[in-house]
Design an enzyme around this catalytic site. Structure first.
Site, PDB file in Angstrom:
ATOM      1  N   GLU A   1      34.204  -6.215-111.975  1.00 32.87           N
ATOM      2  CA  GLU A   1      35.654  -6.141-111.952  1.00 32.87           C
ATOM      3  C   GLU A   1      36.257  -7.507-112.243  1.00 32.87           C
ATOM      4  OE1 GLU A   1      36.378  -4.319-108.167  1.00 32.87           O
ATOM      5  OE2 GLU A   1      36.115  -6.175-107.047  1.00 32.87           O
ATOM      6  N   CYS A   2      37.250  -7.503-113.119  1.00 29.83           N
ATOM      7  CA  CYS A   2      37.986  -8.696-113.515  1.00 29.83           C
ATOM      8  C   CYS A   2      37.025  -9.784-114.021  1.00 29.83           C
ATOM      9  CB  CYS A   2      38.880  -9.182-112.383  1.00 29.83           C
ATOM     10  SG  CYS A   2      40.293 -10.164-112.976  1.00 29.83           S
ATOM     11  N   GLY A   3      36.835 -10.881-113.302  1.00 31.29           N
ATOM     12  CA  GLY A   3      35.930 -11.919-113.768  1.00 31.29           C
ATOM     13  C   GLY A   3      34.525 -11.414-114.008  1.00 31.29           C
TER      14      GLY A   3
ATOM     15  N   SER B   1      36.042  -3.196-115.561  1.00 31.28           N
ATOM     16  CA  SER B   1      37.487  -3.124-115.717  1.00 31.28           C
ATOM     17  C   SER B   1      38.101  -4.396-115.150  1.00 31.28           C
ATOM     18  CB  SER B   1      38.048  -1.909-114.985  1.00 31.28           C
ATOM     19  OG  SER B   1      39.462  -1.900-115.005  1.00 31.28           O
TER      20      SER B   1
END
Length: 210
Positions: free
Chosen positions: A76-78, A179
């Site tokens: 997620e993200c990073g 994501s």
């Protein structure tokens, strides 16, 4: 320090469903831990450490190979950014190769790209739940995908706190899901159970192969 944005609640809920958390650092370790059955890459700042991450050739290859072998991997993200093919650094001049599980190229921006609470409905069966399951989280990032159509298959339907549709991808390749969203398993603990169950199934396959 590079991937430090984990919710303690998420880790505790995973443990409640039987997960054994094995900490490791993509920045400090040269390879994945032994005898693991799934990977959870939380949020962080891979753009700050892009050169160091790109130098971890063995680690990146192991992540990519485990993804292709069907290991449940959630980023997620990073963490999602590191699972992509390439990351353009903060200065915008250099591109760094990442794990390559997704064929996205990520670039940084000086302005905030998105911020807010989100609700996610799964459009297809995934490693964190079945089609129709709903989970909540938040979005906060300065980077964006240069080639968002590289993976046209989207497994998330995302809406804002006000109920407005959000154009944000959740992509799954093999059993790798990524994501920009930071999900909170407390909003639907069954999603955590589903991920742990996916890891158990992968372990059985791995043990049977050996």
């Amino acid at each position: 320090k590079g991937f430090c944005l984990y919710s303690p609640d998420n880790l505790e809920i995973l443990e409640q469903y039987g997960a054994r958390i094995v900490p490791f650092s993509p920045l400090e370790d040269g390879s994945l831990p032994d005898d693991i059955d799934g990977i959870y890459f939380g949020g962080g700042y891979p753009e700050v450490y892009a050169e160091t991450l790109a130098s971890k050739k063995t680690l990146m290859r192991q992540i990519r190979e485990n993804s292709r072998a069907g290991m449940p991997i959630y980023g997620e993200c990073g963490g999602f950014m590191m699972l992509c093919r390439q990351l353009t650094g903060i200065d915008g001049d250099r591109k760094f190769d990442m794990a390559g599980c997704f064929d996205f190229s990520v670039s940084m921006s000086k302005r905030l790209r998105s911020l807010g609470y989100r609700e996610i409905a799964l459009e297809k069966d995934t490693i964190i739940g079945k089609k129709g399951d709903v989970i909540r989280g938040h979005e906060f990032h300065y980077s964006s995908l240069e080639n968002p159509d590289a993976h046209p298959d989207n497994v998330y339907r995302v809406s804002s706190r006000a109920g407005q549709d959000i154009d944000l991808k959740g992509c799954q390749v093999h059993s790798t899901l990524g994501s920009y969203l930071h999900l909170h398993f407390g909003s639907n603990p069954e999603c955590a159970r589903h991920f742990v169950d996916a890891c158990r199934k992968f372990r059985l396959k791995r043990v049977n192969r050996t």
